[in-house]
Design a protein around this motif. Structure first.
Motif, PDB file in Angstrom:
ATOM      1  N   TRP A  38      18.086 -43.643  16.085  1.00 39.78           N
ATOM      2  CA  TRP A  38      17.626 -44.512  15.012  1.00 39.78           C
ATOM      3  C   TRP A  38      17.868 -43.939  13.624  1.00 39.78           C
ATOM      4  N   THR A  39      18.485 -42.781  13.539  1.00 44.20           N
ATOM      5  CA  THR A  39      18.669 -42.104  12.258  1.00 44.20           C
ATOM      6  C   THR A  39      20.141 -42.085  11.875  1.00 44.20           C
ATOM      7  N   ARG A  40      20.420 -42.399  10.629  1.00 42.48           N
ATOM      8  CA  ARG A  40      21.800 -42.384  10.149  1.00 42.48           C
ATOM      9  C   ARG A  40      22.300 -40.983   9.857  1.00 42.48           C
ATOM     10  N   ALA A  41      21.409 -40.043   9.561  1.00 42.79           N
ATOM     11  CA  ALA A  41      21.825 -38.689   9.174  1.00 42.79           C
ATOM     12  C   ALA A  41      20.984 -37.655   9.916  1.00 42.79           C
ATOM     13  N   PRO A  42      21.282 -37.421  11.201  1.00 39.34           N
ATOM     14  CA  PRO A  42      20.504 -36.431  11.950  1.00 39.34           C
ATOM     15  C   PRO A  42      20.673 -35.019  11.385  1.00 39.34           C
ATOM     16  N   VAL A  43      19.643 -34.218  11.561  1.00 36.58           N
ATOM     17  CA  VAL A  43      19.620 -32.839  11.090  1.00 36.58           C
ATOM     18  C   VAL A  43      19.691 -31.946  12.320  1.00 36.58           C
ATOM     19  N   THR A  44      20.858 -31.337  12.549  1.00 40.71           N
ATOM     20  CA  THR A  44      21.049 -30.571  13.786  1.00 40.71           C
ATOM     21  C   THR A  44      21.436 -29.115  13.561  1.00 40.71           C
ATOM     22  N   THR A  45      21.695 -28.741  12.311  1.00 44.62           N
ATOM     23  CA  THR A  45      22.079 -27.364  12.022  1.00 44.62           C
ATOM     24  C   THR A  45      21.224 -26.831  10.877  1.00 44.62           C
ATOM     25  N   THR A  46      21.236 -25.534  10.721  1.00 45.23           N
ATOM     26  CA  THR A  46      20.497 -24.915   9.616  1.00 45.23           C
ATOM     27  C   THR A  46      21.031 -25.400   8.270  1.00 45.23           C
ATOM     28  N   ALA A  47      22.340 -25.518   8.153  1.00 47.34           N
ATOM     29  CA  ALA A  47      22.933 -25.992   6.891  1.00 47.34           C
ATOM     30  C   ALA A  47      22.476 -27.419   6.584  1.00 47.34           C
ATOM     31  N   GLU A  48      22.473 -28.299   7.606  1.00 48.47           N
ATOM     32  CA  GLU A  48      22.011 -29.676   7.399  1.00 48.47           C
ATOM     33  C   GLU A  48      20.530 -29.698   7.023  1.00 48.47           C
ATOM     34  N   ALA A  49      19.739 -28.851   7.655  1.00 49.36           N
ATOM     35  CA  ALA A  49      18.310 -28.786   7.338  1.00 49.36           C
ATOM     36  C   ALA A  49      18.107 -28.373   5.883  1.00 49.36           C
ATOM     37  N   HIS A  50      18.849 -27.368   5.438  1.00 46.32           N
ATOM     38  CA  HIS A  50      18.694 -26.925   4.046  1.00 46.32           C
ATOM     39  C   HIS A  50      19.157 -28.000   3.067  1.00 46.32           C
TER      40      HIS A  50
END
Length: 176
Positions: A38-50
């Motif tokens: 349901w999410t357009r931009a999942p957060v799966t890595t440390t870089a994405e989380a930051h």
């Protein structure tokens, strides 16, 4: 910081802006395939989380988008159970939009509706010109319909699919 007190049926929740220390919990929440669906931009890595956390901080500073980490007290401190976001806010605008997601272990316990109602009340109290909030989701997400209704957002209309949303949607709304 907002506080949603416990009720006989709902857990106590703490709602606050995201912090850099939330990166691992954010990534863990997005391991859930249902959330990623349901999410357009999942957060799966440390870089994405930051990147997510930096954007959330910038959005708060900008004053147009407010993303809350929703936490539940636990024996070890606090556990991330959801996110609620207020977006498209303008200084004298009469409407904005809310959205949310719930971490897998918290689903079915009333967390999303409880947190959404708390942010809704905060938004109407904080922004004097705000008259209504929209909540949108895809038609094939009945769980979001239930959350919307429980949080006081009755169904309004079906919206035609348009990029980036591949399916028709439902619009729910709540008035001040």
């Amino acid at each position: 910081m907002l506080h949603a007190p416990a009720t006989p049926l709902l857990p106590e929740l703490l709602l606050r802006p995201w912090r850099d220390a939330d990166a691992d919990a954010l990534i863990a929440a997005y391991h859930d395939p249902v959330l990623r669906r349901w999410t357009r931009a999942p957060v799966t890595t440390t870089a994405e989380a930051h990147r997510f956390l930096a954007a959330a901080s910038r959005d708060w500073a900008d004053g147009r988008r407010f993303s809350f980490a929703v936490l539940e007290p636990s024996p070890g401190g606090e556990t991330l159970v959801a996110q609620v976001i207020l977006k498209n806010v303008t200084a004298d605008g009469d409407h904005a939009e809310v959205g949310y997601w719930t971490a897998a272990p918290a689903r079915g316990r009333g967390v999303a509706g409880h947190a959404l109602a708390t942010v809704t009340d905060w938004a109407f109290a904080r922004f004097a010109a705000l008259r209504w909030l929209d909540l949108m989701h895809q038609v094939d997400n009945p769980a979001s319909c239930r959350v919307a209704e429980k949080a006081g957002y009755p169904f309004q209309e079906v919206l035609a699919a348009r990029p980036p949303f591949p399916r028709d949607g439902h619009r729910h709304a709540r008035w001040a």
